[in-house]
Design an enzyme around this catalytic site. Structure first.
Site, short mmCIF file in Angstrom:
data_model
loop_
_atom_site.label_atom_id
_atom_site.label_comp_id
_atom_site.label_asym_id
_atom_site.label_seq_id
_atom_site.Cartn_x
_atom_site.Cartn_y
_atom_site.Cartn_z
N GLU A 124 0.81 -1.21 0.00
CA GLU A 124 0.00 0.00 0.00
C GLU A 124 0.84 1.27 0.00
OE1 GLU A 124 -3.56 2.28 2.45
OE2 GLU A 124 -2.62 0.52 3.33
N ASP A 133 -0.47 -4.94 3.31
CA ASP A 133 -0.96 -3.74 3.99
C ASP A 133 -0.28 -3.70 5.35
OD1 ASP A 133 -2.26 -1.57 5.06
OD2 ASP A 133 -4.25 -2.17 4.37
N ILE A 136 -0.24 -1.56 7.87
CA ILE A 136 -1.19 -1.27 8.96
C ILE A 136 -2.56 -1.06 8.32
CG2 ILE A 136 -1.83 0.17 10.92
CD1 ILE A 136 1.00 1.13 11.16
N ASP A 137 -3.42 -2.03 8.44
CA ASP A 137 -4.80 -1.87 7.98
C ASP A 137 -5.60 -1.33 9.17
OD1 ASP A 137 -6.79 -2.44 5.76
OD2 ASP A 137 -7.76 -3.31 7.52
N THR A 172 -5.05 2.45 9.84
CA THR A 172 -4.11 3.48 10.29
C THR A 172 -4.80 4.55 11.13
OG1 THR A 172 -2.65 3.13 8.38
CG2 THR A 172 -2.46 5.24 9.52
N ASP A 211 -6.34 -4.59 1.13
CA ASP A 211 -7.31 -4.65 2.21
C ASP A 211 -7.96 -6.03 2.33
OD1 ASP A 211 -7.22 -1.80 2.86
OD2 ASP A 211 -8.28 -1.50 0.96
#
Length: 285
Positions: free
Chosen positions: A78, A105, A107-108, A110, A233
């Site tokens: 990402e 990802d 940090i899904d 944030t 995601d």
């Protein structure tokens, strides 16, 4: 339950899954130590689309670990893609021709991380010729590791997961989110909540699509949907759900693939009724 399903799930050696687990765990533990400690906060495509140096640092860490073991594999992360739908679609188009593609990802969730709300995750998937074959989602705040391999089931805490048995919408706990794209996706989601809320047990919007999908796989949620998500995601979560006996499609009901942006995921029995409500709500807004 069969004896096989009672056997703890263990990965050994430098398999794809072992590397994905190692990457997610190391990045997740580092992210946890940085909670409340980030020093830079930038807005990407909208006020609710945020990035910190922790997101970028975690992705760099994951990339280095993957490339140590699989230097010829491609990585779609990402934080290495420009903000916005067009950029993410172009990046996926260029990357998905690769035989092996890692989809990351770091940090899904944030926004949750920035505010100290403890619901975020590291999501790592591996696709082979466009098909997701490994999916790992790690919640560092609860130390929960969700793991799936194509054809081998999905596991959390070493135990095999199963989707919820809820037979109808009225029995269901559904999750969604508030998309960062505000001209179409966000109004669609808001309209769907209004239409769906009277028909289900309740709705949750916790802020991490990946972790919500992991919860569907483990039966904690009956379903999840959202408009305008990206491959990073959903890729890992899609495999977790299907390997747990659930169903993942786009909101029109077409089979999931890496290019899907508007997703619906469920335990299966509620899928068609859920799609019907979502499509009517979107058409009438």
């Amino acid at each position: 339950m069969s004896n096989e399903e009672n056997i703890p799930y263990v990965v050994t050696g430098k398999s794809y899954t072992a590397v994905a687990i190692n990457c997610a765990a190391k990045a997740g533990e580092w992210i946890k130590t940085r909670l409340g400690q980030f020093t830079s906060l930038n807005i990407k495509s909208s006020l609710s689309d945020l990035v910190t140096e922790v997101d970028k640092g975690a992705e760099i860490m994951i990339r280095k670990l993957i490339m140590t073991h699989f230097p010829h594999h491609a990585i779609l992360g990402e934080e290495s893609v420009d903000p916005g739908r067009d950029a993410s679609e172009q990046a996926l188009k260029e990357a998905q021709e690769e035989e092996y593609l890692w989809i990351v990802d770091p940090i899904d969730g944030t926004t949750n991380f920035v505010h100290g709300f403890p619901f975020f995750s590291v999501s790592i998937a591996l696709a082979h010729k466009g098909e997701v074959i490994v999916g790992v989602i790690y919640d560092p705040m609860r130390d929960e590791l969700f793991v799936a391999e194509k054809g081998k089931g999905a596991y959390v805490h070493g135990k095999r997961m199963q989707v919820a048995k809820d037979p109808t919408l009225s029995d269901s706990l559904i999750a969604t989110g508030f998309p960062t794209e505000r001209s179409s996706a966000l109004p669609n989601n808001l309209a769907s909540i209004v239409a769906l809320a009277p028909q289900v047990r309740n709705i949750r919007t916790a802020g991490s699509a990946a972790l919500s999908m992991a919860y569907v796989a483990d039966g904690r949620l009956t379903g999840f949907y959202e408009w305008n998500l990206n491959a990073w995601d959903m890729a890992a979560g899609s495999l977790l759900i299907t390997e747990s006996g659930g169903r993942v499609t786009d909101i029109e009901g077409n089979p999931y693939h890496l290019g899907v942006r508007d997703v619906a995921a469920s335990n299966g029995p509620i899928h068609e009724p859920l799609l019907a409500v979502l499509n009517v709500a979107a058409s009438q807004r």
